[in-house]
Design an enzyme around this catalytic site. Sequence first.
Site, PDB file in Angstrom:
ATOM      1  N   GLY A  23       0.824  -1.216   0.000  1.00 40.79           N
ATOM      2  CA  GLY A  23       0.000   0.000   0.000  1.00 40.79           C
ATOM      3  C   GLY A  23       0.854   1.260   0.000  1.00 40.79           C
TER       4      GLY A  23
ATOM      5  NE  ARG B 166      -6.048   6.708   5.168  1.00 43.91           N
ATOM      6  CZ  ARG B 166      -6.695   5.771   5.849  1.00 43.91           C
ATOM      7  NH1 ARG B 166      -7.445   6.097   6.875  1.00 43.91           N
ATOM      8  NH2 ARG B 166      -6.594   4.503   5.505  1.00 43.91           N
TER       9      ARG B 166
ATOM     10  CE1 TYR C 152      -3.880  -7.905   5.735  1.00 51.59           C
ATOM     11  CE2 TYR C 152      -5.156  -6.364   7.063  1.00 51.59           C
ATOM     12  CZ  TYR C 152      -5.095  -7.376   6.129  1.00 51.59           C
ATOM     13  OH  TYR C 152      -6.253  -7.856   5.578  1.00 51.59           O
ATOM     14  N   GLY C 153       1.720  -5.302   7.155  1.00 51.69           N
ATOM     15  CA  GLY C 153       2.912  -4.531   7.525  1.00 51.69           C
ATOM     16  C   GLY C 153       2.613  -3.297   8.348  1.00 51.69           C
TER      17      GLY C 153
ATOM     18  NE  ARG D 277      27.660  10.767  19.746  1.00 48.84           N
ATOM     19  CZ  ARG D 277      28.569  11.425  19.042  1.00 48.84           C
ATOM     20  NH1 ARG D 277      29.283  12.382  19.596  1.00 48.84           N
ATOM     21  NH2 ARG D 277      28.781  11.127  17.771  1.00 48.84           N
TER      22      ARG D 277
ATOM     23  CG  ASN E  26      39.080  11.523  39.490  1.00 48.08           C
ATOM     24  OD1 ASN E  26      38.632  12.427  38.782  1.00 48.08           O
ATOM     25  ND2 ASN E  26      38.655  11.310  40.713  1.00 48.08           N
TER      26      ASN E  26
ATOM     27  CG  ASN F 110      37.356  12.719  18.977  1.00 51.46           C
ATOM     28  OD1 ASN F 110      37.114  13.912  19.087  1.00 51.46           O
ATOM     29  ND2 ASN F 110      36.438  11.838  18.626  1.00 51.46           N
TER      30      ASN F 110
HETATM   31  C1  UD1 Z   1      -8.359  -4.755   6.091  1.00 50.71           C
HETATM   32  C2  UD1 Z   1      -9.415  -5.846   6.021  1.00 50.71           C
HETATM   33  C3  UD1 Z   1     -10.465  -5.597   7.110  1.00 50.71           C
HETATM   34  C4  UD1 Z   1      -9.807  -5.532   8.464  1.00 50.71           C
HETATM   35  C5  UD1 Z   1      -8.686  -4.510   8.470  1.00 50.71           C
HETATM   36  C6  UD1 Z   1      -7.894  -4.609   9.752  1.00 50.71           C
HETATM   37  C7  UD1 Z   1      -9.587  -6.516   3.678  1.00 50.71           C
HETATM   38  C8  UD1 Z   1     -10.364  -6.402   2.432  1.00 50.71           C
HETATM   39  N1  UD1 Z   1     -10.021  -5.833   4.722  1.00 50.71           N
HETATM   40  O1  UD1 Z   1      -8.950  -3.533   5.758  1.00 50.71           O
HETATM   41  O2  UD1 Z   1     -11.430  -6.612   7.114  1.00 50.71           O
HETATM   42  O3  UD1 Z   1     -10.761  -5.197   9.459  1.00 50.71           O
HETATM   43  O4  UD1 Z   1      -7.772  -4.732   7.386  1.00 50.71           O
HETATM   44  O5  UD1 Z   1      -6.931  -3.610   9.832  1.00 50.71           O
HETATM   45  O6  UD1 Z   1      -8.620  -7.235   3.716  1.00 50.71           O
HETATM   46  N2  UD1 Z   1      -2.264  -4.005   0.833  1.00 50.71           N
HETATM   47  C9  UD1 Z   1      -1.467  -4.440  -0.200  1.00 50.71           C
HETATM   48  N3  UD1 Z   1      -1.983  -4.478  -1.457  1.00 50.71           N
HETATM   49  C10 UD1 Z   1      -3.250  -4.097  -1.742  1.00 50.71           C
HETATM   50  C11 UD1 Z   1      -4.051  -3.636  -0.664  1.00 50.71           C
HETATM   51  C12 UD1 Z   1      -3.546  -3.624   0.595  1.00 50.71           C
HETATM   52  O7  UD1 Z   1      -0.317  -4.820  -0.001  1.00 50.71           O
HETATM   53  O8  UD1 Z   1      -3.611  -4.152  -2.910  1.00 50.71           O
HETATM   54  C13 UD1 Z   1      -1.700  -3.984   2.205  1.00 50.71           C
HETATM   55  C14 UD1 Z   1      -1.644  -2.583   2.770  1.00 50.71           C
HETATM   56  O9  UD1 Z   1      -0.408  -1.993   2.466  1.00 50.71           O
HETATM   57  C15 UD1 Z   1      -1.810  -2.857   4.255  1.00 50.71           C
HETATM   58  C16 UD1 Z   1      -2.655  -4.116   4.310  1.00 50.71           C
HETATM   59  O10 UD1 Z   1      -2.543  -4.720   3.040  1.00 50.71           O
HETATM   60  O11 UD1 Z   1      -0.564  -3.123   4.875  1.00 50.71           O
HETATM   61  C17 UD1 Z   1      -4.124  -3.850   4.642  1.00 50.71           C
HETATM   62  O12 UD1 Z   1      -4.690  -3.058   3.627  1.00 50.71           O
HETATM   63  P1  UD1 Z   1      -5.692  -1.871   3.955  1.00 50.71           P
HETATM   64  O13 UD1 Z   1      -6.084  -1.249   2.666  1.00 50.71           O
HETATM   65  O14 UD1 Z   1      -5.136  -0.994   5.005  1.00 50.71           O
HETATM   66  O15 UD1 Z   1      -6.954  -2.710   4.501  1.00 50.71           O
HETATM   67  P2  UD1 Z   1      -8.136  -2.153   5.391  1.00 50.71           P
HETATM   68  O16 UD1 Z   1      -9.050  -1.351   4.563  1.00 50.71           O
HETATM   69  O17 UD1 Z   1      -7.595  -1.545   6.619  1.00 50.71           O
END
Ligand code: UD1
Length: 446
Positions: free
Chosen positions: A11, A15, A103-104, A315, A359, A368
Site C-alpha cells: 500500500g 494518509r 499486515y505490515g 553514544r 579520575n 579526537n
Molecule cells: C483490512 C481488512 C479488514 C480488516 C482490516 C484490519 C480486507 C479487504 N479488509 O482492511 O477486514 O478489518 O484490514 O486492519 O482485507 N495491501 C497491499 N496491497 C493491496 C491492498 C492492501 O499490499 O492491494 C496492504 C496494505 O499496504 C496494508 C494491508 O494490506 O498493509 C491492509 O490493507 P488496507 O487497505 O489498510 O486494509 P483495510 O481497509 O484496513
Amino acid sequence: MSFSVVILAAGKGTRMKSEKPKVLHTVGNASMLHHVMEVAKRAGAEETVIVAGHQAELISEAAKIKSPDAQIVIQEKQLGTGHAVKQAERLLGKSGKDILILYGDTPLIKSETISKLIKARKTCDIAILGFDTKHPGMYGRLVSNGENIIKIVEAKDATKEQLNISLCNSGVILGKADLIFDLIAKIGSDNVSEEFYLTDCIELAAKGGFKSSLVFCDEEETIGINSLEELARAEKLFQKAKRIEFMEKGVQLTSPETVFFSFDTEIGKGTVIEQNVVIAPAVTIEENVTIRAFSHLEGCRIFPNSKIGPYARIRPGSIVSEGANVGNFVEVKKSIVGPKSKINHLSYIGDAKIGEKVNVGAGTITCNYDGVSKHNTNIEDGAFIGSNTMLVAPVKVGKSSVTASGSVITKDIPDEALAFARSRQENKIGMGKKLMNLLRKQKNKS
Ligand code: UD1
Ligand code: CA
C-alpha cells in the site's frame, strides 16, 4: 506445524503524508515492517515473503537488513488484499505448509497471539484473528452462524444490521497454503471498492465446507497505522507495554511515563531509571545500574553498579564498566570507561580507552578529531586527569600519571609522571590594585 508468513506491505500509505513508505515508519525505533517480521519469526515462521509495491526497493532493502533470507514479491497494482496475497503463490503455493497473513502496518501484534492462532488451526481449516470492540468503525465485520465464522463483510459493503456487529477482523489469518490460494483464485472484485478482498475467502471457504474459527485478541494489538497520529498512538502503546515489561522484571522506573525505550533495549534487574531518560537502539544496561534523570543512551553497554547522569549522553560504541561513574554533562562516544573510573562533570570522551580507577577531572576533552580523521586516546589505570585538560589524540596517558589542570597534552605521558602543559603563573606583587586604580581613572576622564 510449520508455516510461512506473507506480510502485506504494498500500500502507498497516502494518509501518512510522507515520502517514506508507510511500513518503514518506526515504533520504538524500529520500522513497523521490522516489528511484524520479528513477531512472525518468534512465532516460528520458516519462510518470510513480503508483498511490496510502492517504493519496493526501499522495503526490500529494509527487509533484507532485518533478515537476509526474506523474499520480496512485487504487486504492481494495489488491487486489494486478496490480490496482494496472490503474488506470493509462486513461492508458497506448493509448499504444503500453512501460510500466516500479516499486515505490515500492524506493528503491535504479539507472537503469543500468533501461537494461539496456530493452536486453533489444529481444529479448523482457517484460523481468523478478531476482536470485540465498542468502536468497530471501518473494520471488516465477522459474521458467525453461532458456531463458526461464515463470512467477513467490509464496513463499506455492510448492511445496517451487519454494521452493528461488534466482532471485527484484525486481518490476520492462518490456513493451509493451497486452500488459501485456491480460494483467492475464486474471489471477485464486485464490491464498493472494486478490490479483490482477501476477506472474501472466508465465505468461499464456508460454502466449500471448510471451517473457519475465531481467535480473540486485544483490540490494541491489531491497530493498523494509517496516519502519523495513529503512529504516535502506536508509539504510546508500545512504550506503555515496555515500561510494564521492565517493571515486572524488577527494573525501577521513578516516573515510568517519562522514560522511552527502543525495540531492542535490555535492562537487568535492580536497575533504577530516573525521570526523562531516552534509550535509543542497541543499549544493554546490566543489573543494579542507576541511570539518573535526563540522560540519553544509544548503542552502548552499561555494566553493573555503575552510575550514569544526570544529563549524561552515552553514544554508540561505548562501554561503561562495572562500578564506573559518568556524571552530569558528560558525553562519551565510542569509548571504554574502565571499572571504577570516574568522569563526573562536563567532559567529552571520544575514541578513548580509559583503564581502571581513572579520575577524569571536570572539563576534560579528548580532542579526537583533527578535521579529517579521528584519533584514539589511551588513559591507563589509575591516571588522574586534572580539570580542563585537553588530550590531543593520538595520545597515551601512562599508568598512575597525573596531568596538571588546564594542560594541553600533545605528547605521550610515561607511567607515574606529572605532565604540565601550560604556561607558568607569575604573581606581580601590588600590581592588581595599581591596575584597577589606573582603569578607574581612565573611565572617569572619558
Ligand atoms: C483490512 C481488512 C479488514 C480488516 C482490516 C484490519 C480486507 C479487504 N479488509 O482492511 O477486514 O478489518 O484490514 O486492519 O482485507 N495491501 C497491499 N496491497 C493491496 C491492498 C492492501 O499490499 O492491494 C496492504 C496494505 O499496504 C496494508 C494491508 O494490506 O498493509 C491492509 O490493507 P488496507 O487497505 O489498510 O486494509 P483495510 O481497509 O484496513
Ligand atoms: Ca489498514
